[in-house]
Design a protein around this motif. Structure first.
Motif, mmCIF file in Angstrom:
data_model
loop_
_atom_site.group_PDB
_atom_site.id
_atom_site.type_symbol
_atom_site.label_atom_id
_atom_site.label_comp_id
_atom_site.label_asym_id
_atom_site.label_seq_id
_atom_site.Cartn_x
_atom_site.Cartn_y
_atom_site.Cartn_z
ATOM 1 N N SER A 174 36.591 -40.015 29.075
ATOM 2 C CA SER A 174 37.019 -41.261 29.721
ATOM 3 C C SER A 174 37.373 -42.313 28.678
ATOM 4 C CB SER A 174 35.904 -41.773 30.640
ATOM 5 O OG SER A 174 35.604 -40.833 31.656
ATOM 6 N N GLN A 175 36.591 -42.386 27.611
ATOM 7 C CA GLN A 175 36.903 -43.331 26.534
ATOM 8 C C GLN A 175 38.226 -42.970 25.863
ATOM 9 O OE1 GLN A 175 33.515 -43.230 23.951
ATOM 10 N NE2 GLN A 175 32.206 -44.460 25.326
ATOM 11 N N ASN A 176 38.434 -41.711 25.668
ATOM 12 C CA ASN A 176 39.719 -41.288 25.082
ATOM 13 C C ASN A 176 40.879 -41.669 25.980
ATOM 14 O OD1 ASN A 176 38.383 -40.174 22.910
ATOM 15 N ND2 ASN A 176 38.375 -38.095 23.744
ATOM 16 N N ILE A 177 40.706 -41.484 27.294
ATOM 17 C CA ILE A 177 41.775 -41.855 28.227
ATOM 18 C C ILE A 177 42.039 -43.347 28.154
ATOM 19 C CG2 ILE A 177 42.362 -42.009 30.679
ATOM 20 C CD1 ILE A 177 40.895 -39.382 31.104
ATOM 21 N N GLU A 178 40.975 -44.154 28.100
ATOM 22 C CA GLU A 178 41.156 -45.607 28.039
ATOM 23 C C GLU A 178 41.861 -46.018 26.752
ATOM 24 O OE1 GLU A 178 41.143 -49.351 29.537
ATOM 25 O OE2 GLU A 178 40.573 -47.474 30.520
ATOM 26 N N LYS A 179 41.472 -45.402 25.632
ATOM 27 C CA LYS A 179 42.138 -45.711 24.361
ATOM 28 C C LYS A 179 43.621 -45.345 24.423
ATOM 29 C CE LYS A 179 38.056 -45.097 21.417
ATOM 30 N NZ LYS A 179 37.455 -44.273 20.342
ATOM 31 N N LEU A 180 43.899 -44.172 24.972
ATOM 32 C CA LEU A 180 45.297 -43.743 25.063
ATOM 33 C C LEU A 180 46.082 -44.648 25.993
ATOM 34 C CD1 LEU A 180 44.818 -39.858 25.212
ATOM 35 C CD2 LEU A 180 45.760 -41.179 23.321
ATOM 36 N N ARG A 181 45.475 -45.124 27.063
ATOM 37 C CA ARG A 181 46.177 -46.025 27.980
ATOM 38 C C ARG A 181 46.486 -47.357 27.309
ATOM 39 N NH1 ARG A 181 42.958 -44.928 33.724
ATOM 40 N NH2 ARG A 181 44.181 -43.047 34.318
ATOM 41 N N LEU A 182 45.510 -47.878 26.581
ATOM 42 C CA LEU A 182 45.773 -49.120 25.845
ATOM 43 C C LEU A 182 46.893 -48.918 24.829
ATOM 44 C CD1 LEU A 182 42.114 -50.403 25.243
ATOM 45 C CD2 LEU A 182 43.804 -51.305 26.868
ATOM 46 N N GLU A 183 46.838 -47.801 24.143
ATOM 47 C CA GLU A 183 47.900 -47.500 23.177
ATOM 48 C C GLU A 183 49.243 -47.375 23.870
ATOM 49 O OE1 GLU A 183 48.766 -46.629 19.037
ATOM 50 O OE2 GLU A 183 47.010 -47.419 20.088
ATOM 51 N N SER A 184 49.253 -46.701 25.025
ATOM 52 C CA SER A 184 50.498 -46.540 25.770
ATOM 53 C C SER A 184 51.014 -47.883 26.264
ATOM 54 C CB SER A 184 50.279 -45.584 26.949
ATOM 55 O OG SER A 184 51.449 -45.444 27.717
ATOM 56 N N GLN A 185 50.117 -48.756 26.755
ATOM 57 C CA GLN A 185 50.549 -50.078 27.209
ATOM 58 C C GLN A 185 51.157 -50.882 26.064
ATOM 59 O OE1 GLN A 185 47.143 -51.866 29.015
ATOM 60 N NE2 GLN A 185 47.079 -50.429 30.751
ATOM 61 N N LYS A 186 50.557 -50.757 24.893
ATOM 62 C CA LYS A 186 51.107 -51.483 23.737
ATOM 63 C C LYS A 186 52.524 -51.019 23.426
ATOM 64 C CE LYS A 186 49.480 -50.337 19.748
ATOM 65 N NZ LYS A 186 48.593 -50.176 18.578
#
Length: 618
Positions: free
Chosen positions: A462-474
């Motif tokens: 779940s933490q990896n997904i959140e990090k990837l989502r933040l990265e994707s949003q950026k």
């Protein structure tokens, strides 16, 4: 025709001939074996050749294979691998169907030939023994006959001699009879042996030798047939792979026909399109009209030495942007000053200065020289942040937001990065779903496992997904900005890109003095030994947070009323006093400020400038 009847007396020659036939067969085996080695070597060289020209993974060559010509070449390399495989098949089939089989047959042939000639030699030895026996009995018969003749003559001589006693005569007669009997016995023996020899000889030349030679002939004919069959197999092995080799060649032709020059040309456009607009027409600068202006002692027009006039482009000239200012301010300041300022009014007001400074008359260079100067100009990095980015480009590092690329290329890279992140997110989500399902199974069937053992893994995913989502949003924010969907970068992304500035405020402030040194939007960078690094406009778009306003370097008084109708200019009223934040750089424009929110350019000949000596010294 039979060798037994025609070659009954050529035993030795037949032996030599059959040995020569075996040598020929072994020579053919050696030939096929060398051919298989050549095929293997050729296949290996073809594979090495194809591997040598295969694109390396994660390299620039791999990107080049988007073009149809490169794809056709890659298809050719793959077909060459299949082509090499068929030569390996040739080698394998020739080895198994010809070399191995013939080698086994040669061994059998040698054993068969050896047995036949052994029987022949045995028959020869037997007939030779019979012949020797015949000769021996013949010589004995001849000797006995001679001895009997001598004994008879001696008896007759003794019988005729009157002086010889009767006993001696009787003895000679008996001796003659014995010798005569021995001659008769030798004659009978010789006759018997002769008949036997004739029989054996007849059997030898009409039965044994013909049978042996017939078998040798059949053996030799089988050898000839076998070598012919091997040659047919040799050809068939090649013929079997011809259709597949033909398909390989057809695929190469098909790949060559799939080359689309128009598509490759379009890919070149997509690969190198910068997204910038071409420069507009160069405005005519009329220096015959006297223009008044105030020139300070430290004007950049003097610091430029001989003063190469800079090109002034129209509103479409946005190939290079002015760094270190916000985009909304940049767009308003770049347009108007690119055209010559208007001459002052014919009738000056009482407050006007009649003998004001005239507009500078710069020496005009040929248009081609100025255009070449514009095309070969190199961006100049004015602050440590840009210097760091330029250094990172030289060292091979790439900015995270791909701001070193032109807009179109940057958009593609960002889109590719977003797609990669989305794939990674989907992968992590699938993994999370799998772990969740496994946890549910454990909950329903505790004997299969402990559900709590999966909590740590689930949290990590779940933490990896959140990090990837933040990265994707950026990256999506950067992409939206490039595509024009958002006017500026989000505050979060702005803070992320401005982290370095917050950590190095002194460096940024030291660089701020140079941030507006070129109002036409061009800036240069010194050439290094590694080569030129062209920092494009996107390097500097929205690089900084709210910046400090430029300090005032003096004041000015409006000599005439000026209506600032173009972007980047500001309206002034005759007699109005304003702050000077940037003096005339030789282009006939002075940058002034009325208050914190109003600033822009006015013609230098419309104002009288009073520079602060402290500002001039600094």
């Amino acid at each position: 025709m039979s060798w037994g009847t025609e070659l009954w007396d050529q035993f030795d020659n037949l032996e030599k001939h059959t040995q020569w036939g075996i040598d020929i067969l072994e020579k053919y085996i050696k030939f096929v074996k060398e051919r298989t080695e050549i095929e293997l070597s050729y296949a290996k060289q073809l594979r090495n050749l194809a591997k040598k020209y295969q694109p390396k993974k994660n390299s620039k060559e791999e990107e080049e294979y988007r073009y149809t010509a490169c794809k056709a070449f890659l298809s050719t390399l793959n077909e060459m691998n299949d082509y090499a495989g068929q030569h390996e098949v040739i080698s394998e089939n020739m080895t198994s169907n010809i070399t191995v089989e013939l080698a086994r047959y040669v061994q059998e042939l040698k054993q068969e030939r050896k047995s036949y000639f052994h029987d022949g030699r045995k028959a020869q030895q037997h007939i030779e023994i019979c012949w020797k026996q015949l000769e021996s009995s013949k010589r004995r018969f001849e000797r006995d006959c001679k001895e009997a003749d001598r004994a008879q003559q001696y008896f007759e001589k003794m019988d005729a001699d009157i002086n010889v006693t009767k006993a001696d005569v009787e003895k000679a007669r008996q001796q003659a009879q014995v010798r005569h009997q021995m001659a008769e016995d030798s004659k009978a023996d010789y006759s018997s042996i002769l008949q036997k020899f004739n029989h054996e000889q007849h059997e030898y030349y009409h039965t044994h030798i013909p049978n042996i030679f017939q078998k040798i002939q059949e053996m030799e004919e089988r050898r000839i047939v076998r070598i012919g069959d091997s040659m047919k197999t040799y050809a068939e092995v090649d013929r079997q792979v011809i259709p597949i080799i033909g398909k390989c060649l057809d695929e190469i032709v098909k790949a060559a026909e799939s080359i689309d020059q128009k598509n490759d040309s379009q890919l070149v456009i997509e690969a190198y399109k910068s997204g910038f607009e071409p420069p507009g027409d160069i405005e005519f600068e009329d220096y015959t009209q006297p223009m008044k202006r105030t020139v300070s002692d430290n004007s950049l027009s003097n610091s430029r030495g001989e003063g190469k006039p800079e090109l002034k482009f129209g509103g479409k000239s946005k190939g290079k942007l002015w760094p270190f200012i916000k985009k909304n301010k940049l767009m308003s300041l770049l347009t108007s000053p690119h055209q010559p300022p208007p001459p002052p009014p014919a009738s000056a007001s009482p407050s006007a200065v009649p003998n004001g400074p005239q507009s500078p008359k710069q020496q005009k260079e040929p248009l081609s020289h100025r255009f070449n100067e514009f095309m070969t100009s190199k961006p100049k990095i004015h602050c440590f942040r840009s210097l760091k980015r330029g250094l990172s480009l030289k060292l091979g590092a790439t900015p995270e937001d791909f701001s070193n690329l032109p807009p179109e290329q940057r958009r593609k890279k960002l889109q590719q990065k977003v797609d990669e992140l989305n794939k990674e997110i989907q992968k992590e989500m699938d993994q999370r779903d799998a772990i969740t399902k496994m946890k549910d199974v454990y909950l329903k069937n505790p004997q299969m496992g402990d559900p709590a053992s999966l909590d740590h893994k689930l949290t990590e995913v779940s933490q990896n997904i959140e990090k990837l989502r933040l990265e994707s949003q950026k990256f999506e924010a950067w992409l939206a900005e490039v595509e024009g969907r958002l006017p500026a970068r989000s505050e979060q992304a702005r803070r992320q890109s401005g982290m370095f500035d917050a950590q190095n405020p002194a460096t940024v402030n030291n660089c701020a003095q140079d941030r507006e040194s070129s109002p036409d939007g061009s800036y240069t960078e010194e050439q290094s030994q590694e080569g030129e690094v062209k920092v494009l406009a996107t390097d500097f778009d929205d690089e900084f947070d709210e910046e400090e306003p430029l300090p005032a370097i003096g004041t000015c008084k409006a000599l005439y009323t000026f209506e600032g109708q173009n972007e980047g200019t500001i309206s002034v009223v005759e007699g109005e006093t304003l702050y000077v934040i940037e003096e005339d750089k030789g282009d006939g424009w002075t940058r002034i400020r009325r208050n914190e929110d109003e600033e822009g350019y006015v013609p230098t000949s419309y104002v009288e400038v009073y520079l602060d000596k402290n500002a001039k010294g600094s």
